[in-house]
Design a protein around this motif. Structure first.
Motif, PDB file in Angstrom:
ATOM      1  N   ARG A  84      -2.093  -5.745   3.558  1.00 39.51           N
ATOM      2  CA  ARG A  84      -0.754  -6.156   3.130  1.00 39.51           C
ATOM      3  C   ARG A  84      -0.901  -7.157   2.001  1.00 39.51           C
ATOM      4  O   ARG A  84      -1.936  -7.805   1.840  1.00 39.51           O
ATOM      5  CB  ARG A  84       0.014  -6.824   4.285  1.00 39.51           C
ATOM      6  CG  ARG A  84       0.333  -5.933   5.466  1.00 39.51           C
ATOM      7  CD  ARG A  84       1.189  -4.717   5.119  1.00 39.51           C
ATOM      8  NE  ARG A  84       2.491  -5.051   4.570  1.00 39.51           N
ATOM      9  CZ  ARG A  84       3.623  -5.092   5.269  1.00 39.51           C
ATOM     10  NH1 ARG A  84       3.607  -4.845   6.564  1.00 39.51           N
ATOM     11  NH2 ARG A  84       4.764  -5.387   4.686  1.00 39.51           N
ATOM     12  N   LEU A  85       0.160  -7.292   1.218  1.00 37.63           N
ATOM     13  CA  LEU A  85       0.235  -8.368   0.240  1.00 37.63           C
ATOM     14  C   LEU A  85       0.908  -9.531   0.950  1.00 37.63           C
ATOM     15  O   LEU A  85       2.009  -9.380   1.511  1.00 37.63           O
ATOM     16  CB  LEU A  85       1.025  -7.933  -0.993  1.00 37.63           C
ATOM     17  CG  LEU A  85       0.407  -6.795  -1.794  1.00 37.63           C
ATOM     18  CD1 LEU A  85       1.288  -6.468  -2.999  1.00 37.63           C
ATOM     19  CD2 LEU A  85      -1.009  -7.120  -2.233  1.00 37.63           C
ATOM     20  N   SER A  86       0.248 -10.674   0.952  1.00 42.97           N
ATOM     21  CA  SER A  86       0.778 -11.801   1.717  1.00 42.97           C
ATOM     22  C   SER A  86       2.113 -12.307   1.179  1.00 42.97           C
ATOM     23  O   SER A  86       2.866 -12.948   1.912  1.00 42.97           O
ATOM     24  CB  SER A  86      -0.249 -12.931   1.806  1.00 42.97           C
ATOM     25  OG  SER A  86      -0.593 -13.427   0.536  1.00 42.97           O
ATOM     26  N   CYS A  87       2.445 -11.976  -0.068  1.00 44.33           N
ATOM     27  CA  CYS A  87       3.754 -12.358  -0.607  1.00 44.33           C
ATOM     28  C   CYS A  87       4.876 -11.568   0.046  1.00 44.33           C
ATOM     29  O   CYS A  87       6.047 -11.960  -0.043  1.00 44.33           O
ATOM     30  CB  CYS A  87       3.792 -12.198  -2.119  1.00 44.33           C
ATOM     31  SG  CYS A  87       3.688 -10.487  -2.716  1.00 44.33           S
ATOM     32  N   GLN A  88       4.537 -10.480   0.717  1.00 41.92           N
ATOM     33  CA  GLN A  88       5.537  -9.641   1.371  1.00 41.92           C
ATOM     34  C   GLN A  88       5.616  -9.877   2.877  1.00 41.92           C
ATOM     35  O   GLN A  88       6.392  -9.234   3.561  1.00 41.92           O
ATOM     36  CB  GLN A  88       5.242  -8.171   1.086  1.00 41.92           C
ATOM     37  CG  GLN A  88       5.289  -7.825  -0.387  1.00 41.92           C
ATOM     38  CD  GLN A  88       6.638  -8.149  -1.011  1.00 41.92           C
ATOM     39  OE1 GLN A  88       7.656  -7.589  -0.631  1.00 41.92           O
ATOM     40  NE2 GLN A  88       6.657  -9.082  -1.961  1.00 41.92           N
ATOM     41  N   VAL A  89       4.802 -10.794   3.391  1.00 40.25           N
ATOM     42  CA  VAL A  89       4.816 -11.122   4.813  1.00 40.25           C
ATOM     43  C   VAL A  89       5.682 -12.365   4.996  1.00 40.25           C
ATOM     44  O   VAL A  89       5.256 -13.482   4.687  1.00 40.25           O
ATOM     45  CB  VAL A  89       3.386 -11.351   5.355  1.00 40.25           C
ATOM     46  CG1 VAL A  89       3.428 -11.780   6.817  1.00 40.25           C
ATOM     47  CG2 VAL A  89       2.536 -10.105   5.165  1.00 40.25           C
ATOM     48  N   GLU A  90       6.904 -12.140   5.447  1.00 38.05           N
ATOM     49  CA  GLU A  90       7.836 -13.241   5.669  1.00 38.05           C
ATOM     50  C   GLU A  90       7.518 -13.906   7.003  1.00 38.05           C
ATOM     51  O   GLU A  90       7.455 -13.238   8.034  1.00 38.05           O
ATOM     52  CB  GLU A  90       9.278 -12.746   5.643  1.00 38.05           C
ATOM     53  CG  GLU A  90       9.732 -12.300   4.267  1.00 38.05           C
ATOM     54  CD  GLU A  90       9.731 -13.417   3.237  1.00 38.05           C
ATOM     55  OE1 GLU A  90      10.138 -14.553   3.571  1.00 38.05           O
ATOM     56  OE2 GLU A  90       9.297 -13.163   2.104  1.00 38.05           O
TER      57      GLU A  90
END
Length: 107
Positions: A84-90
C-alpha cells in the motif's frame, strides 16, 4: 491516541503514538521515520511511501483505488499483495496496533 509500528528491513521497529487522524505517511514524516520518503507529500504522484501492511490490518483497509494501484506499479521495491501507499492509509481508532514493514528502498 493509537499505536502504530513501522518495521525496517533490518527488523528495527519504530513505535509511534499518534492521533487517529490523517494518513500513515503524514504520521511517519512528522516523526522523521527513515524509510518513508514521501516525495510528493501525499498527492498520489509518486510511490515513495510504499509499505507492506501486516494482517489483520491489511484485510481491514478499504481496497486500493485505481490511482493507488497505478502508482504501486512504479514502486522501487517488490510489489506484494499487501503493498500500500502509506499516504492512502487513513489512521482510525480501528487501526490501533497497525504494523507495517518498510521496503528496502523507495528509489
Amino acid at each position: 491516541m493509537i499505536k502504530i509500528h513501522l518495521v525496517a528491513p533490518d527488523g528495527a521497529e519504530t513505535a509511534l503514538e499518534v492521533k487517529p487522524a490523517g494518513s500513515l505517511m503524514e504520521a511517519a514524516v512528522k516523526h522523521n521515520v527513515d524509510g518513508i520518503a514521501a516525495d510528493c507529500g501525499g498527492l498520489l504522484t509518486c510511490a515513495t511511501c510504499h509499505v507492506y501492511v501486516r494482517e489483520p490490518f491489511a484485510a481491514q483497509l478499504p481496497p486500493p483505488g485505481p490511482d493507488e494501484l497505478g502508482m504501486l506499479e512504479f514502486a522501487a521495491a517488490e510489489r506484494r499483495p499487501n503493498s500500500r501507499l502509506s499516504c492512502q492509509v487513513e489512521l482510525t481508532a480501528a487501526l490501533d496496533g497497525l504494523t507495517v514493514d518498510l521496503p528496502p528502498t523507495q528509489y
